[in-house]
Scaffold this active site. Sequence first.
Site, PDB file in Angstrom:
ATOM      1  N   HIS A 236      -3.092  28.140  -0.764  1.00  0.00           N
ATOM      2  CA  HIS A 236      -3.993  28.497   0.338  1.00  0.00           C
ATOM      3  C   HIS A 236      -3.293  28.613   1.674  1.00  0.00           C
ATOM      4  O   HIS A 236      -3.935  28.629   2.713  1.00  0.00           O
ATOM      5  CB  HIS A 236      -5.152  27.491   0.460  1.00  0.00           C
ATOM      6  CG  HIS A 236      -5.749  27.138  -0.857  1.00  0.00           C
ATOM      7  ND1 HIS A 236      -6.268  28.081  -1.707  1.00  0.00           N
ATOM      8  CD2 HIS A 236      -5.875  25.957  -1.499  1.00  0.00           C
ATOM      9  CE1 HIS A 236      -6.692  27.484  -2.805  1.00  0.00           C
ATOM     10  NE2 HIS A 236      -6.457  26.207  -2.712  1.00  0.00           N
ATOM     11  N   GLU A 276     -12.125  35.357   9.709  1.00  0.00           N
ATOM     12  CA  GLU A 276     -11.538  35.469   8.371  1.00  0.00           C
ATOM     13  C   GLU A 276     -12.625  35.731   7.336  1.00  0.00           C
ATOM     14  O   GLU A 276     -13.674  35.084   7.350  1.00  0.00           O
ATOM     15  CB  GLU A 276     -10.816  34.164   8.006  1.00  0.00           C
ATOM     16  CG  GLU A 276      -9.650  33.844   8.929  1.00  0.00           C
ATOM     17  CD  GLU A 276      -8.820  32.651   8.458  1.00  0.00           C
ATOM     18  OE1 GLU A 276      -7.610  32.642   8.723  1.00  0.00           O
ATOM     19  OE2 GLU A 276      -9.389  31.732   7.832  1.00  0.00           O
ATOM     20  N   ARG A 292      -8.341  30.872  18.289  1.00  0.00           N
ATOM     21  CA  ARG A 292      -7.002  30.737  18.898  1.00  0.00           C
ATOM     22  C   ARG A 292      -6.147  31.934  18.490  1.00  0.00           C
ATOM     23  O   ARG A 292      -6.582  32.771  17.714  1.00  0.00           O
ATOM     24  CB  ARG A 292      -6.350  29.465  18.382  1.00  0.00           C
ATOM     25  CG  ARG A 292      -6.333  29.466  16.861  1.00  0.00           C
ATOM     26  CD  ARG A 292      -5.434  28.444  16.249  1.00  0.00           C
ATOM     27  NE  ARG A 292      -5.755  28.219  14.860  1.00  0.00           N
ATOM     28  CZ  ARG A 292      -5.289  28.915  13.846  1.00  0.00           C
ATOM     29  NH1 ARG A 292      -4.473  29.920  14.059  1.00  0.00           N
ATOM     30  NH2 ARG A 292      -5.636  28.645  12.603  1.00  0.00           N
TER      31      ARG A 292
HETATM   32  P1  ADP Z   1      -7.899  26.836   6.458  1.00  0.00           P
HETATM   33  O1  ADP Z   1      -8.907  26.693   7.545  1.00  0.00           O
HETATM   34  O2  ADP Z   1      -7.355  25.525   5.977  1.00  0.00           O
HETATM   35  O3  ADP Z   1      -6.846  27.851   6.768  1.00  0.00           O
HETATM   36  P2  ADP Z   1      -9.535  28.688   5.022  1.00  0.00           P
HETATM   37  O4  ADP Z   1     -10.963  28.378   4.956  1.00  0.00           O
HETATM   38  O5  ADP Z   1      -9.076  29.702   6.025  1.00  0.00           O
HETATM   39  O6  ADP Z   1      -8.708  27.347   5.235  1.00  0.00           O
HETATM   40  O7  ADP Z   1      -8.991  29.106   3.595  1.00  0.00           O
HETATM   41  C1  ADP Z   1      -7.629  29.266   3.326  1.00  0.00           C
HETATM   42  C2  ADP Z   1      -7.464  30.061   2.055  1.00  0.00           C
HETATM   43  O8  ADP Z   1      -8.057  29.385   0.948  1.00  0.00           O
HETATM   44  C3  ADP Z   1      -8.128  31.412   2.074  1.00  0.00           C
HETATM   45  O9  ADP Z   1      -7.312  32.366   2.643  1.00  0.00           O
HETATM   46  C4  ADP Z   1      -8.360  31.677   0.602  1.00  0.00           C
HETATM   47  O10 ADP Z   1      -7.218  32.139  -0.042  1.00  0.00           O
HETATM   48  C5  ADP Z   1      -8.658  30.316   0.063  1.00  0.00           C
HETATM   49  N1  ADP Z   1     -10.108  30.093   0.010  1.00  0.00           N
HETATM   50  C6  ADP Z   1     -10.861  29.408   0.887  1.00  0.00           C
HETATM   51  N2  ADP Z   1     -12.143  29.383   0.497  1.00  0.00           N
HETATM   52  C7  ADP Z   1     -12.215  30.065  -0.642  1.00  0.00           C
HETATM   53  C8  ADP Z   1     -13.266  30.411  -1.557  1.00  0.00           C
HETATM   54  N3  ADP Z   1     -14.497  29.998  -1.343  1.00  0.00           N
HETATM   55  N4  ADP Z   1     -12.969  31.142  -2.638  1.00  0.00           N
HETATM   56  C9  ADP Z   1     -11.708  31.558  -2.864  1.00  0.00           C
HETATM   57  N5  ADP Z   1     -10.676  31.270  -2.061  1.00  0.00           N
HETATM   58  C10 ADP Z   1     -10.910  30.536  -0.964  1.00  0.00           C
END
Ligand code: ADP
Length: 658
Positions: A236, A276, A292
């Site tokens: 991730h 995102e 940010r």
């Molecule tokens: P962070 O805030 O820690 O960066 P995010 O919510 O942006 O976390 O998620 C990081 C990554 O995790 C995403 O880019 C995606 O690849 C994966 N991810 C997060 N939520 C999901 C989901 N519900 N289903 C599939 N992948 C997810």
Amino acid sequence: MQHINTLLIANRGEIACRIIKTAKHLGLKTIAIYATPADEGALHCQMADECYCAGPLPVDKSYLNIENILAIAKKAKVDAIHPGYGFLAENADFAKQCEAMGFIFVGPSSKAIAQMAIKDEAKKIMQNAKVPIIPGSITQDLQSLQQQAQEIGYPIILKAAKGGGGKGMRLVHRQEELQDAIEAAKRESLNSFGDDALFIEKYLINARHIEVQIFRDSAGNTVHLFERDCSLQRRHQKIIEESPALDIEQEVKNKLYQAAMDAAIAIDYVGAGTVEFLLDKQQFYFMEMNTRLQVEHPVTEMITGIDLVEWQLLISDGQNIPLQQHQIKSQGHAIEARIYAEDPLHHFLPTTGTIKDIFLPNANYRLEIGLQKNDKVSIYFDPMLAKLIVHAMSRMQALARLQECLNEFHIVGLTTNLPFLRNICQDPAFLSYTVDTQYVENNLHRLLPQKITFAPIVPVMACMITLLKRKQHLNDTQEPDSPWNKLNAWRLNLAHQEKLTLQYQLEELHFVIDHGDEYHIHCKEKDIDLTVAGFIAGNQIKMSLVEHQIHATFFADEKMIEIFYEGQAYIFKTKTQNLIEDKNQSLSNHYILAPMPGIISKIWVKKGDKVNKGAKLVALEAMKMEHTLCSPKDGLIKAIKFDLGDQVEEGCELIDFE
Ligand code: ADP
């Protein structure tokens, strides 16, 4: 600027350097902060007009120390504070205190940060703004998390409710894995964000991560700067980002842009933001809004020609966005690769060390880096070292350039993910862009650098470098005391025959060299019997063998030679010394060694416990990520040599077995 003359950058590393560059370009006075002892004299401090100590390490005493930072801001009479990303960038309390003390916070209002910081609140706001969302919710207690997982259906994903950067995140496929995952996610999120509430949601398989860059000014003008595809991730966390995203219908892209701008309008957002989304086929869902500057913002800068930090500063200064939507154009294709201090061959564990040298590529590229020669990479900071960005008219051209740059870019003295990045950039699936967020995990076997089994030419090169370097040094200096003239490995036998011992990993290689105009090199361990000629110039070696010419880049000091050849790095020790054991072997039969420096964050076993092979023993936290060490065999725990919270060094003994 009307209101901002002096800017404090409340950050370090590449992003602090990057912000200082734009601030200087705009004629602002720049103030840097640093933590002792690690960052005293760091590049960002050298670049700024003034620098002040924010406190010692760990970072909560310095880069996260709001009181100290605000005291510096007051002392240095700053007008504005740019938080960069990470650290205090999404800390609503910090933004609020800046506002209260009359400093301009270069970012949105503390209210907007607070609204987007809590993942489920952000989702509610988005839902009201008619932006599609993935269902999920937030909770702290185990039972309701279990119940919700049941209702949502596996796979599910746990996230730190106040998290970011993939920390505190766990993907759970089956109910049996849930409890452990919850505990680990809670610990990680408490460590990183001071809060252990978790967010649970349905995990979308084979989705892509597409995000939209937006800007909004205080007059309410809202624009987008197109999308970035950040699907290439490991655990991730983003590794490679690019723009434009391939294979998304224009109609879908337009809807994404609109949804992102609607999100900003819904919370009366001011500043730079990133919305995102997860894209599942052509259907997208809101994931979160980052209030940010993003790590990957250079990709957008390359395709639009707009300096995002400049726009942030203008908007914070009270000015309007300088361009209207129709004036913002996307040109060509940009790709960014993140270079991490981590070891792909050892579960990507973070690595530490002193940077002995940095070799830069010749091609056309942009490099964002906050490190320089002789800097130490420690466990206290995020392992991202640098970002390499390329821009070209087409994706194919950009990829070719990226490959070239990655092949020529070397950081000496530290294991990095560069060989892994090189493999990704040559992988057919990535070249044809049939990837999603699980591509890396699913294809690790293909993408991991191969365990190095080198061609015989590599040790010959190491031998030649030692010979030529010594010769060069003798010619240059005529200094009898120079280390090159008294290498322990050297034993002079006959006038034209010499012996040399080099060490590669755990193996000693004994060379016998006869030389006149050419060198006849013999090494029985590698079955080498070759005649070569060659010369070195700077950090390049050129060698000719009977039929062909070979060249490579190298670094050599009195202790080691590192050779960069065909995308791999090979390290030879010039004198026999006890190498730290190969990390795989650190799990020996009788004891467990720390595979990296870190802090003991969890101990599952106690003295006298019987454990089965694969049982969890301890968790080691380094660079804010938790790594679990498991038992290498069935056995009995004889001794545990540390306590919870202890800081341990790489190679130190953690557990004794019987
Ligand atoms: P962070 O805030 O820690 O960066 P995010 O919510 O942006 O976390 O998620 C990081 C990554 O995790 C995403 O880019 C995606 O690849 C994966 N991810 C997060 N939520 C999901 C989901 N519900 N289903 C599939 N992948 C997810």
